[in-house]
Design a protein around this motif. Sequence first.
Motif, PDB file in Angstrom:
ATOM      1  N   UNK A 236       0.822  -1.207   0.000  1.00 42.65           N
ATOM      2  CA  UNK A 236       0.000   0.000   0.000  1.00 42.65           C
ATOM      3  C   UNK A 236       0.858   1.260   0.000  1.00 42.65           C
ATOM      4  N   UNK A 237       2.143   1.120   0.362  1.00 38.32           N
ATOM      5  CA  UNK A 237       3.051   2.254   0.316  1.00 38.32           C
ATOM      6  C   UNK A 237       3.287   2.779  -1.081  1.00 38.32           C
ATOM      7  N   UNK A 238       2.886   2.014  -2.081  1.00 34.50           N
ATOM      8  CA  UNK A 238       3.018   2.445  -3.482  1.00 34.50           C
ATOM      9  C   UNK A 238       1.708   3.109  -3.909  1.00 34.50           C
ATOM     10  N   UNK A 239       1.612   4.388  -3.686  1.00 33.12           N
ATOM     11  CA  UNK A 239       0.469   5.183  -4.151  1.00 33.12           C
ATOM     12  C   UNK A 239      -0.876   4.652  -3.646  1.00 33.12           C
ATOM     13  N   UNK A 240      -0.861   3.993  -2.461  1.00 34.68           N
ATOM     14  CA  UNK A 240      -2.088   3.471  -1.886  1.00 34.68           C
ATOM     15  C   UNK A 240      -2.451   2.077  -2.350  1.00 34.68           C
ATOM     16  N   UNK A 241      -2.015   1.713  -3.538  1.00 32.91           N
ATOM     17  CA  UNK A 241      -2.281   0.390  -4.130  1.00 32.91           C
ATOM     18  C   UNK A 241      -1.295   0.229  -5.279  1.00 32.91           C
ATOM     19  N   UNK A 242      -0.533  -0.877  -5.346  1.00 32.78           N
ATOM     20  CA  UNK A 242       0.492  -0.990  -6.394  1.00 32.78           C
ATOM     21  C   UNK A 242      -0.048  -0.881  -7.813  1.00 32.78           C
ATOM     22  N   UNK A 243      -1.302  -1.253  -8.047  1.00 29.95           N
ATOM     23  CA  UNK A 243      -1.858  -1.128  -9.394  1.00 29.95           C
ATOM     24  C   UNK A 243      -1.983   0.334  -9.826  1.00 29.95           C
ATOM     25  N   UNK A 244      -2.041   1.251  -8.844  1.00 32.50           N
ATOM     26  CA  UNK A 244      -2.052   2.672  -9.199  1.00 32.50           C
ATOM     27  C   UNK A 244      -0.764   3.062  -9.914  1.00 32.50           C
ATOM     28  N   UNK A 245       0.341   2.418  -9.524  1.00 31.54           N
ATOM     29  CA  UNK A 245       1.605   2.692 -10.198  1.00 31.54           C
ATOM     30  C   UNK A 245       1.580   2.271 -11.655  1.00 31.54           C
ATOM     31  N   UNK A 246       0.979   1.132 -11.920  1.00 30.70           N
ATOM     32  CA  UNK A 246       0.908   0.647 -13.299  1.00 30.70           C
ATOM     33  C   UNK A 246       0.038   1.578 -14.146  1.00 30.70           C
ATOM     34  N   UNK A 247      -1.094   2.005 -13.577  1.00 26.86           N
ATOM     35  CA  UNK A 247      -1.978   2.931 -14.291  1.00 26.86           C
ATOM     36  C   UNK A 247      -1.249   4.235 -14.577  1.00 26.86           C
ATOM     37  N   UNK A 248      -0.469   4.701 -13.602  1.00 29.21           N
ATOM     38  CA  UNK A 248       0.270   5.956 -13.805  1.00 29.21           C
ATOM     39  C   UNK A 248       1.259   5.816 -14.967  1.00 29.21           C
ATOM     40  N   UNK A 249       1.994   4.715 -15.003  1.00 27.31           N
ATOM     41  CA  UNK A 249       2.959   4.507 -16.088  1.00 27.31           C
ATOM     42  C   UNK A 249       2.251   4.526 -17.443  1.00 27.31           C
ATOM     43  N   UNK A 250       1.135   3.813 -17.551  1.00 21.77           N
ATOM     44  CA  UNK A 250       0.395   3.766 -18.820  1.00 21.77           C
ATOM     45  C   UNK A 250      -0.034   5.170 -19.249  1.00 21.77           C
ATOM     46  N   UNK A 251      -0.547   5.939 -18.305  1.00 15.95           N
ATOM     47  CA  UNK A 251      -0.979   7.310 -18.634  1.00 15.95           C
ATOM     48  C   UNK A 251       0.212   8.184 -19.015  1.00 15.95           C
ATOM     49  N   UNK A 252       1.331   7.996 -18.324  1.00 18.97           N
ATOM     50  CA  UNK A 252       2.517   8.829 -18.564  1.00 18.97           C
ATOM     51  C   UNK A 252       3.174   8.491 -19.900  1.00 18.97           C
ATOM     52  N   UNK A 253       3.053   7.244 -20.339  1.00 21.97           N
ATOM     53  CA  UNK A 253       3.613   6.846 -21.628  1.00 21.97           C
ATOM     54  C   UNK A 253       2.803   7.390 -22.807  1.00 21.97           C
ATOM     55  N   UNK A 254       1.509   7.606 -22.592  1.00 21.95           N
ATOM     56  CA  UNK A 254       0.592   7.940 -23.685  1.00 21.95           C
ATOM     57  C   UNK A 254       1.028   9.148 -24.509  1.00 21.95           C
TER      58      UNK A 254
END
Length: 267
Positions: A205-223
């Motif tokens: 949970x230390x990763x942005x509240x939920x680790x999947x939030x990190x994956x979503x962030x990467x996808x959005x940042x790559x766009x």
Amino acid sequence: MISAELALELAQQHEQARREVKSIDPITAEHPDLTIDDAYAVQQAWVDLQIADGAQLVGRKIGLTSRAMQQQMKIDEPDFGALLDYMIMRSGVELRHADFVDPKLEVEVAFIIGKRLSGESVSIEEVLDATEYIQPALELIDARSYRVHPVTKRARTVVDTIADNAADAGVILGGEKVKPADVDMRWIGAIFTCNDVVEETGLAAGVLGHPANGIAWVARRLAPYGLAIEPGQIVLAGSFTRASPTRPGDRFVADYGPLGSVTCSFV
């Protein structure tokens, strides 16, 4: 924006540092006006060099996910880097310490993606749906430019880190492969030991509240760069412990409880 010629020149400097295992000056020492977008241009130029030399892009990593690290680096968002095929290792690997400039280890959750994730509005729900499985991982980070310059004592900036492929040097995968629906990822925890001494503990949970939030962030940042997370790629969600230094002779174990463990050692 930085010119393609300068981006390539700076990428070549990082590659020379990696191959010679020798620190270079952070690029902002000579180019203080470089932006984060410029840094990603340098990173992409370095990735292009690797691909031209026969490497394959196999995923992404997210870094600087903790609020404390963002405040330290004077930013308000994480960063990302590229994972290449020669970086992927399995639990139990023995590493030569002398092959790296300043190696450290971080405790993470790896996502193996089954469906393409693209666009500037990717959600955590889409990430969970697209994930084939998750598994424990250690990220091997390395700094090819000085973290703190030995003469000037100047610390490198987030621009320097991003240009250095977000400090990524390797991924060690291990433990159990788990479907996202079968575990509450926020409560994935690990006890991280070096030579049987507990160095760090933490929850995902230390990763942005939920680790999947990190994956979503990467996808959005790559766009905006016309890039996406592709099927089959590995994505590291970000560390939920501090980076641990390493020395020759050290043996590390990340115990994820019911999800198994990841181990590595340095010689």
